[in-house]
Design an enzyme around this catalytic site. Structure first.
Site, PDB file in Angstrom:
ATOM      1  N   ASP A  83      -0.662  -7.456   1.518  1.00 23.44           N
ATOM      2  CA  ASP A  83      -0.080  -6.108   1.479  1.00 23.44           C
ATOM      3  C   ASP A  83       1.450  -6.187   1.566  1.00 23.44           C
ATOM      4  O   ASP A  83       2.050  -5.724   2.516  1.00 23.44           O
ATOM      5  CB  ASP A  83      -0.663  -5.300   2.658  1.00 23.44           C
ATOM      6  CG  ASP A  83      -0.241  -3.842   2.638  1.00 23.44           C
ATOM      7  OD1 ASP A  83       0.288  -3.396   1.598  1.00 23.44           O
ATOM      8  OD2 ASP A  83      -0.439  -3.167   3.661  1.00 23.44           O
ATOM      9  N   HIS A  90       0.811  -1.224   0.000  1.00 26.06           N
ATOM     10  CA  HIS A  90       0.000   0.000   0.000  1.00 26.06           C
ATOM     11  C   HIS A  90       0.843   1.272   0.000  1.00 26.06           C
ATOM     12  O   HIS A  90       0.313   2.377  -0.035  1.00 26.06           O
ATOM     13  CB  HIS A  90      -1.021  -0.020   1.152  1.00 26.06           C
ATOM     14  CG  HIS A  90      -0.445   0.319   2.500  1.00 26.06           C
ATOM     15  ND1 HIS A  90      -0.256  -0.610   3.486  1.00 26.06           N
ATOM     16  CD2 HIS A  90      -0.035   1.496   3.012  1.00 26.06           C
ATOM     17  CE1 HIS A  90       0.254  -0.015   4.554  1.00 26.06           C
ATOM     18  NE2 HIS A  90       0.394   1.266   4.287  1.00 26.06           N
ATOM     19  N   SER A 147       4.357   1.623   8.401  1.00 29.66           N
ATOM     20  CA  SER A 147       3.868   0.660   7.419  1.00 29.66           C
ATOM     21  C   SER A 147       5.032   0.140   6.608  1.00 29.66           C
ATOM     22  O   SER A 147       5.914   0.900   6.220  1.00 29.66           O
ATOM     23  CB  SER A 147       2.914   1.339   6.449  1.00 29.66           C
ATOM     24  OG  SER A 147       1.719   1.599   7.080  1.00 29.66           O
TER      25      SER A 147
END
Ligand SMILES: *[C@@H]1O[C@H](CO)[C@@H](O)[C@H](O)[C@H]1NC(C)=O
Ligand SMILES: *[C@@H]1O[C@H](CO)[C@@H](O)[C@H](O)[C@H]1NC(C)=O
Ligand SMILES: *[C@@H]1O[C@H](CO)[C@@H](O)[C@H](O)[C@H]1NC(C)=O
Ligand SMILES: *[C@@H]1O[C@H](CO)[C@@H](O)[C@H](O)[C@H]1NC(C)=O
Length: 724
Positions: free
Chosen positions: A562, A513, A653
């Site tokens: 992801d 992402h 992330s």
């Protein structure tokens, strides 16, 4: 046939210039050369083209002979060079150069000329030693085989006189001794006495004269310590046999190794130093863990008395507990206050306890004991001020291991690290091993220098590329997370920031992402280490990653799969602050944990249940069944049960979720998304609340693993991984 023709052409090519140069006026119609006077005494000849113009005559002699003239050429009706009637061509014997000058010895037999296959033998006058070949044979090419013999005055080379010292003993033959002394007030470190050995080498180590202010630099100490230790740790590729030169036998990988570590914690050591000392031991143990051996450990802390942290007997008995983690835990548990009476420095007691342990080992299995390599490492910052002279204890230990057999001396290594200025170097020099060309006493100014020394100890050839090697105790924080990568994607006006982890020398693992459609490699900046910015070649997302896949089911953003891999243009050079993290289910990781391939590291990690249920509390998610959001391809963390986890924040992330196993770090997940962003507004450290959950792409998931495998096994820029 073909070969011969080719030979002819070759010959002609060589001869042609001569032919061209011949005056044409001299040539007759026939052009052929005479057939007389061409013979060679003791040999024969062959003609390339009979007696006609341009033919070459070549003489042939039997073995061990050579022709006085190699060949003749027919040119203008004459052979050149011209045959002489008085002095015809002859086959002569090949000779080797005469070894007439041979100082300080005899050549036998002594002759005027030496022919092929003649043998000469060389011997030296008494008091001289022959180096080189004692027997030489004259070869058909006119050279002697072997190497030039020399009669030197001594068996061993002059051992020299190191600066600050004086030497007694000037004869250097087998069993001759030389003795050294250092000028006052210098202390002799190394071997006081050295003996000339069979192989022409001196026993022991070259002495050095230390002043009180003399220290080994961490580099010197690390080179010397690791080269000495390496022979015990089986790093050497081939297993050397003991040869005449008294070289040691390198332990094979299955060899038994017992390591005793004793640390001085007396008065002069304050709490901070004590913590440093523990860090130092951990660092040493960890460094040793990179070698292909699994030693047993005993760790003692001593002052007036001795406190054991780990006993070798327990270490061996509790198979399940013989992990480094366990030792590290015990070290952590052992606090400054545990040390007891700190007034004394009882080195003798420390050696005495080690001796007792060794006796127990010997009694428990004498065969195993005699096969074991024993290493004793003592750290002291002062002079022994109680318990008497440690020397007799050290001698007892030596006797226990060697049983007075000089061949067994290699089974024991006694090292001492003297830290600080109070060290009594002369005494300590007596406690250490003096093995040939090895240093066993190190004097360093402080514990920081010792740490730096251990840090430098592993040479790059053994540790570069090792995954998950971290060090948390040191100043440089980068060393605790050497795989860390910061990824920035430029997308005006506002780019995005993610974390990633170096997984090979050219691949970075991160979250899918982090990228949006249309992001091109040149928009991506990857920062590794401090200021190392590297260029990106390409990036690949997991093929099944689709953020809108479950929009129709009430899941606004869906983060299954992801994961993404970023490939760098060039592979990066590994250092202590830039190394890959371990990826599960790979050979590299198993090697790190010293597991067999079948045991593997492919077991699932992570707790689920309540953790997964909390996913429903996330904004933008309206599903009944939490498993729709959090499939098996996720790991779950956070909450307060059974313990409060650290939380992931935005901007993390793509970073690595990892576990630390036996001091090596393995990435188990890629940070993907969370229920709450509780990092907002808070200051530095964030802890979880009961329903703050983070979800991580699960590297144990079959479909994620196959994605990694596809790319990382075929890494053609860096060093590829091998998946199990
Ligand atoms: C030298 O010895 C080799 C081996 O014995 C033999 O083949 C060779 O003919 C000998 N050469 C001469 C010149 O005697
Ligand atoms: C020289 O050659 C002889 C005969 O082949 C051999 O016996 C001897 O070992 C050789 N010496 C050396 C130093 O190679
Ligand atoms: C002692 O050690 C040897 C070699 O390490 C081993 O073969 C033997 O089984 C051991 N004996 C006992 C009683 O454990
Ligand atoms: C993502 O999933 C949605 C819903 O199933 C589908 O319509 C869309 O084509 C998918 N996108 C890609 C790139 O596969």
């Amino acid at each position: 046939m073909e070969c011969k023709q080719r030979l002819k052409w070759l010959m002609l090519a060589m001869i042609c210039p001569l032919i061209a140069g011949a005056p044409s006026s001299m040539s007759k119609s026939d052009n052929s050369c005479p057939k007389e006077n061409l013979n060679i005494i003791g040999g024969s000849f062959v003609l390339k083209d009979g007696y006609s113009h341009g033919s070459l005559l070549k003489y042939i002699c039997p073995n061990g002979y050579y022709p006085s003239i190699q060949s003749r050429l027919c040119q203008g009706e004459q052979w050149t060079p011209k045959p002489k009637i008085r002095k015809p061509a002859v086959c002569k014997k090949i000779t080797c150069p005469n070894p007439r000058v041979f100082e300080n010895g005899e050549v036998s037999p002594y002759k005027d000329k030496y022919y092929v296959n003649d043998t000469t033998t060389y011997s030296c006058h008494s008091d001289y030693i022959l180096r080189g070949s004692a027997v030489r044979v004259c070869k058909p090419n006119g050279k002697w085989n072997g190497s030039t013999p020399i009669c030197g005055p001594d068996h061993c080379p002059d051992p020299g006189v190191p600066p600050g010292s004086s030497r007694a003993g000037n004869v250097f033959n087998i069993d001759d001794k030389v003795t050294y002394r250092c000028e006052r007030p210098l202390t002799l470190i190394g071997s006081k006495v050295r003996v000339c050995q069979d192989g022409g080498q001196w026993s022991g180590t070259e002495p050095q004269c230390y002043a009180d202010f003399t220290y080994d630099t961490p580099e010197e100490a690390s080179d010397a310590f690791s080269s000495s230790l390496k022979s015990d740790l089986g790093v050497s590729q081939q297993f050397e046999q003991e040869d005449q030169q008294g070289k040691k036998i390198t332990m094979d990988q299955g060899g038994k190794l017992d390591i005793y570590i004793a640390v001085d914690a007396s008065d002069s050591i304050d709490e901070e130093d004590f913590t440093k000392a523990k860090t130092t031991i951990k660092l040493l143990i960890e460094k040793i863990s990179y070698y292909p051996v699994s030693p047993n450990y005993e760790i003692l802390v001593f002052a007036t008395n001795v406190s054991p942290i780990s006993r070798i007997r327990n270490f061996k008995l509790n198979k399940n507990e013989r992990s480094l983690e366990r030792i590290f835990e015990d070290l952590d548990k052992f606090t400054y206050d545990n040390k007891g009476d700190k007034t004394g420095t009882n080195i003798a007691k420390a050696y005495s306890e080690i001796y007792e342990s060794m006796v127990m080992e010997k009694n428990s299995n004498e065969t195993a004991f005699s096969e074991t390599q024993h290493i004793i490492i003592l750290f002291s910052d002062g002079q022994a001020n109680m318990g008497g002279n440690p020397k007799p204890k050290v001698d007892q230990i030596k006797h226990l291991v060697t049983r007075n057999d000089p061949n067994r001396e290699k089974k024991l290594d006694l090292y001492v690290f003297g830290v600080g200025e109070d060290v009594n170097q002369e005494d300590i020099n007596d406690f250490v091993s003096h093995k040939d060309e090895e240093k066993h006493f190190f004097k360093l100014p402080d514990l920081a220098a010792v740490q730096q020394m251990f840090d430098d100890m592993i040479d790059e050839s053994t540790s570069v590329g090792l995954c998950g090697v971290v060090w948390e105790g040191l100043e440089n924080k980068r060393r605790a997370f050497p795989w860390l990568a910061q990824i920035n994607v430029a997308r005006p006006p506002k780019g995005s920031n993610c974390m990633g982890s170096l997984v090979t020398s050219s691949y970075i693992l991160t979250a899918a992402h982090c990228f949006l459609e249309g992001d091109t490699p040149e928009k991506i900046t990857v920062k590794l280490d401090k200021d190392l910015i590297v260029k990106v070649k390409k990036y690949v997302l997991h093929p099944k990653y689709n953020i809108t896949a479950k929009k129709h089911m009430g899941i606004k953003e869906y983060y299954e799969f992801d994961v993404a891999l970023v490939q760098l243009e060039k592979s990066v050079k590994m250092t202590s602050t830039l190394r890959p993290i371990c990826i599960p289910c790979t050979k590299e990781t198993n090697a790190a944990l010293k597991l067999s391939e079948s045991e593997g590291t492919c077991k699932k990690h992570g707790k689920r249940g309540a953790c997964v249920e909390d996913a429903k509390k996330a904004e933008g998610i309206e599903v009944k069944n939490a498993v729709e959001v959090v499939t098996d391809n996720f790991l779950c963390s956070g909450g307060t049960e059974p313990k409060t986890d650290d939380v992931a924040c935005k901007g993390e992330s793509g970073g690595a979720t990892h576990v630390n196993k036996k001091g090596r770090v393995i990435q188990v997940g890629v940070i993907s998304w969370g229920v709450k962003d509780i990092c907002k507004g808070n200051n530095n450290r964030f802890t979880s609340v009961s329903d703050s959950r983070d979800f991580h792409s699960n590297l144990f998931s079959e479909k994620i693993r196959s994605f990694l495998k596809e790319h990382l096994e075929n890494d053609n820029i860096g060093n590829p991984l091998t998946f199990l």
